[in-house]
Design a protein around this motif. Structure first.
Motif, PDB file in Angstrom:
ATOM      1  N   ARG A 174       0.357   2.447   9.101  1.00 23.42           N
ATOM      2  CA  ARG A 174       1.792   2.710   9.257  1.00 23.42           C
ATOM      3  C   ARG A 174       2.430   1.745  10.246  1.00 23.42           C
ATOM      4  O   ARG A 174       3.601   1.372  10.090  1.00 23.42           O
ATOM      5  CB  ARG A 174       2.003   4.162   9.683  1.00 23.42           C
ATOM      6  CG  ARG A 174       1.697   5.160   8.574  1.00 23.42           C
ATOM      7  CD  ARG A 174       1.643   6.576   9.073  1.00 23.42           C
ATOM      8  NE  ARG A 174       1.232   7.485   8.010  1.00 23.42           N
ATOM      9  CZ  ARG A 174       0.755   8.706   8.218  1.00 23.42           C
ATOM     10  NH1 ARG A 174       0.627   9.173   9.452  1.00 23.42           N
ATOM     11  NH2 ARG A 174       0.401   9.469   7.200  1.00 23.42           N
ATOM     12  N   THR A 175       1.669   1.327  11.244  1.00 26.49           N
ATOM     13  CA  THR A 175       2.190   0.340  12.186  1.00 26.49           C
ATOM     14  C   THR A 175       2.288  -1.025  11.521  1.00 26.49           C
ATOM     15  O   THR A 175       3.267  -1.758  11.723  1.00 26.49           O
ATOM     16  CB  THR A 175       1.294   0.275  13.439  1.00 26.49           C
ATOM     17  OG1 THR A 175       1.091   1.594  13.960  1.00 26.49           O
ATOM     18  CG2 THR A 175       1.942  -0.569  14.524  1.00 26.49           C
ATOM     19  N   MET A 176       1.298  -1.367  10.693  1.00 21.05           N
ATOM     20  CA  MET A 176       1.348  -2.620   9.934  1.00 21.05           C
ATOM     21  C   MET A 176       2.600  -2.709   9.081  1.00 21.05           C
ATOM     22  O   MET A 176       3.187  -3.785   8.900  1.00 21.05           O
ATOM     23  CB  MET A 176       0.122  -2.728   9.009  1.00 21.05           C
ATOM     24  CG  MET A 176      -1.172  -3.100   9.672  1.00 21.05           C
ATOM     25  SD  MET A 176      -2.591  -2.812   8.573  1.00 21.05           S
ATOM     26  CE  MET A 176      -2.105  -3.660   7.089  1.00 21.05           C
ATOM     27  N   LEU A 177       3.029  -1.573   8.544  1.00 16.01           N
ATOM     28  CA  LEU A 177       4.162  -1.528   7.620  1.00 16.01           C
ATOM     29  C   LEU A 177       5.496  -1.273   8.322  1.00 16.01           C
ATOM     30  O   LEU A 177       6.506  -1.030   7.671  1.00 16.01           O
ATOM     31  CB  LEU A 177       3.913  -0.441   6.571  1.00 16.01           C
ATOM     32  CG  LEU A 177       2.716  -0.698   5.650  1.00 16.01           C
ATOM     33  CD1 LEU A 177       2.364   0.562   4.864  1.00 16.01           C
ATOM     34  CD2 LEU A 177       3.014  -1.850   4.698  1.00 16.01           C
ATOM     35  N   GLU A 203       0.091  -7.347  18.567  1.00 19.41           N
ATOM     36  CA  GLU A 203       0.820  -8.174  17.616  1.00 19.41           C
ATOM     37  C   GLU A 203       0.269  -7.974  16.203  1.00 19.41           C
ATOM     38  O   GLU A 203      -0.942  -7.852  16.017  1.00 19.41           O
ATOM     39  CB  GLU A 203       0.697  -9.661  17.985  1.00 19.41           C
ATOM     40  CG  GLU A 203       1.208 -10.015  19.378  1.00 19.41           C
ATOM     41  CD  GLU A 203       2.711  -9.878  19.498  1.00 19.41           C
ATOM     42  OE1 GLU A 203       3.403 -10.055  18.460  1.00 19.41           O
ATOM     43  OE2 GLU A 203       3.199  -9.601  20.604  1.00 19.41           O
ATOM     44  N   ILE A 204       1.161  -7.940  15.219  1.00 14.02           N
ATOM     45  CA  ILE A 204       0.759  -7.835  13.819  1.00 14.02           C
ATOM     46  C   ILE A 204       1.581  -8.832  12.998  1.00 14.02           C
ATOM     47  O   ILE A 204       2.802  -8.882  13.125  1.00 14.02           O
ATOM     48  CB  ILE A 204       0.987  -6.421  13.241  1.00 14.02           C
ATOM     49  CG1 ILE A 204       0.281  -5.356  14.085  1.00 14.02           C
ATOM     50  CG2 ILE A 204       0.495  -6.348  11.790  1.00 14.02           C
ATOM     51  CD1 ILE A 204       0.566  -3.939  13.647  1.00 14.02           C
ATOM     52  N   ASP A 219       5.779 -12.257  11.491  1.00 13.50           N
ATOM     53  CA  ASP A 219       5.748 -11.134  12.419  1.00 13.50           C
ATOM     54  C   ASP A 219       6.426  -9.924  11.773  1.00 13.50           C
ATOM     55  O   ASP A 219       7.534 -10.035  11.231  1.00 13.50           O
ATOM     56  CB  ASP A 219       6.474 -11.506  13.716  1.00 13.50           C
ATOM     57  CG  ASP A 219       6.364 -10.414  14.762  1.00 13.50           C
ATOM     58  OD1 ASP A 219       7.166  -9.456  14.711  1.00 13.50           O
ATOM     59  OD2 ASP A 219       5.471 -10.508  15.625  1.00 13.50           O
ATOM     60  N   ILE A 220       5.787  -8.770  11.851  1.00 11.66           N
ATOM     61  CA  ILE A 220       6.305  -7.588  11.149  1.00 11.66           C
ATOM     62  C   ILE A 220       7.654  -7.138  11.693  1.00 11.66           C
ATOM     63  O   ILE A 220       8.440  -6.520  10.984  1.00 11.66           O
ATOM     64  CB  ILE A 220       5.308  -6.411  11.197  1.00 11.66           C
ATOM     65  CG1 ILE A 220       4.997  -6.011  12.646  1.00 11.66           C
ATOM     66  CG2 ILE A 220       4.037  -6.743  10.422  1.00 11.66           C
ATOM     67  CD1 ILE A 220       4.273  -4.688  12.767  1.00 11.66           C
ATOM     68  N   ARG A 221       7.956  -7.460  12.941  1.00  5.62           N
ATOM     69  CA  ARG A 221       9.219  -7.000  13.536  1.00  5.62           C
ATOM     70  C   ARG A 221      10.402  -7.868  13.118  1.00  5.62           C
ATOM     71  O   ARG A 221      11.541  -7.395  13.095  1.00  5.62           O
ATOM     72  CB  ARG A 221       9.093  -6.976  15.066  1.00  5.62           C
ATOM     73  CG  ARG A 221       8.141  -5.902  15.591  1.00  5.62           C
ATOM     74  CD  ARG A 221       7.790  -6.122  17.031  1.00  5.62           C
ATOM     75  NE  ARG A 221       6.999  -7.352  17.214  1.00  5.62           N
ATOM     76  CZ  ARG A 221       6.403  -7.695  18.356  1.00  5.62           C
ATOM     77  NH1 ARG A 221       6.505  -6.917  19.405  1.00  5.62           N
ATOM     78  NH2 ARG A 221       5.707  -8.807  18.444  1.00  5.62           N
TER      79      ARG A 221
END
Length: 295
Positions: A47-50, A59-60, A66-68
């Motif tokens: 869920r954090t990855m998405l 960091e992902i 970057d996911i953000r």
């Protein structure tokens, strides 16, 4: 190319731990298994990855983005099946799937028809009339209808009957042969063993091990079964590397980690009737890592 890269991920819910130390990479074209019991942190990581949860630290990146900062671009490339599926009621399956397809800039009708036929999903049914297994089928079609490059599956087979499971696994293998990357979270170890190229073992929010399936077996204990007329229990009881020793009549079974030449030299002293040396199953490897206090 690294499709998924997670570095030092932490996620807390207030003072409650979600994940504490998750770092891993998944390469293009891999089927990557993410294994651990319920509560280990698998769903929190996904869920954090998405970007469904915000990380406490770490960091992902997906597809090098970057996911953000690239949430929309990433969403176009990702298909996701959550462990629990919930839908608006009052819609038919077809209405729901075509509504989902409307978010993508492509015609998904052929893919919807193909997947629904494969999974024996009745598009005319109302969502509220579906069993849990059929709702899971809807989730699978919804996750794959836009032909994503990365498929993320969180406990995907719950509720599916064995025949549909078989079709689903075949579908995943076909998608992978087309170059799709698959991130497969499960606590059903036989599924992971069957499908995955590499696995990560997670315990209490921390990654214990990331390895290929081949290396995971080679680096771990061997299962040894000995049939002999000799009384051999004492010979192996205190031998370094031997664990889980059991004896029944003339059969001795144990797990062994170490130099096979050393154990074979001990076995040569016996009047052997039969000898079997096997690779452990993923379940036995998994239990071994969960039993260890230190890795």
């Amino acid at each position: 190319m690294e499709i998924i890269k997670i570095t030092g991920l932490k996620k807390y819910y207030g003072k409650q731990r979600g994940v504490e130390d998750v770092s891993l990479t998944v390469n293009q074209g891999e089927i990557f298994g993410f294994i651990g019991p319920n509560g280990a942190g698998k769903s929190t990581t996904i869920r954090t990855m998405l970007s469904l949860l915000y990380p406490t630290a770490g960091e992902i990146s997906l597809f090098g983005m970057d996911i953000r900062n690239s949430t929309v671009k990433i969403a176009e490339k990702v298909g996701y099946l959550p462990s629990e599926v919930a839908y608006y009621e009052g819609m038919t399956v077809k209405e729901l799937l075509y509504y989902s397809a409307s978010f993508y800039k492509k015609d998904c009708s052929n893919k919807i028809a193909e997947l629904s036929s494969l999974l024996e999903l009745d598009l005319s049914k109302k969502i509220e009339d579906l069993s849990y297994g059929n709702r899971k089928k809807v989730g699978i079609v919804q996750g794959l209808l836009h032909d994503p490059e990365l498929i993320i599956l969180d406990e995907p087979t719950g509720g599916l009957d064995p025949l549909i499971q078989q079709k689903f696994f075949t579908l995943l293998q076909e998608e992978n042969r087309k170059g799709k990357t698959i991130f497969f979270s499960s606590h059903i170890l036989s599924e992971v063993q069957r499908l995955c190229h590499r696995v990560a073992i997670i315990k209490e929010g921390k990654i214990l091990k990331v390895s290929t399936m081949k290396s995971l077996r080679e680096e771990n204990y061997k299962k040894i079964t000995v049939e002999t007329k000799d009384s051999s229990r004492e010979l192996f009881m205190h031998l370094p590397g031997v664990k889980d020793l059991t004896e029944k009549e003339q059969e001795l079974k144990f797990m062994y980690k170490g130099n096979l030449k050393e154990i074979l030299s001990q076995l040569q002293t016996l009047d052997l009737q039969n000898l079997l040396i096997e690779e452990p199953s993923l379940e036995e490897i998994f239990l071994h890592y969960y039993e260890k206090e230190e890795i």
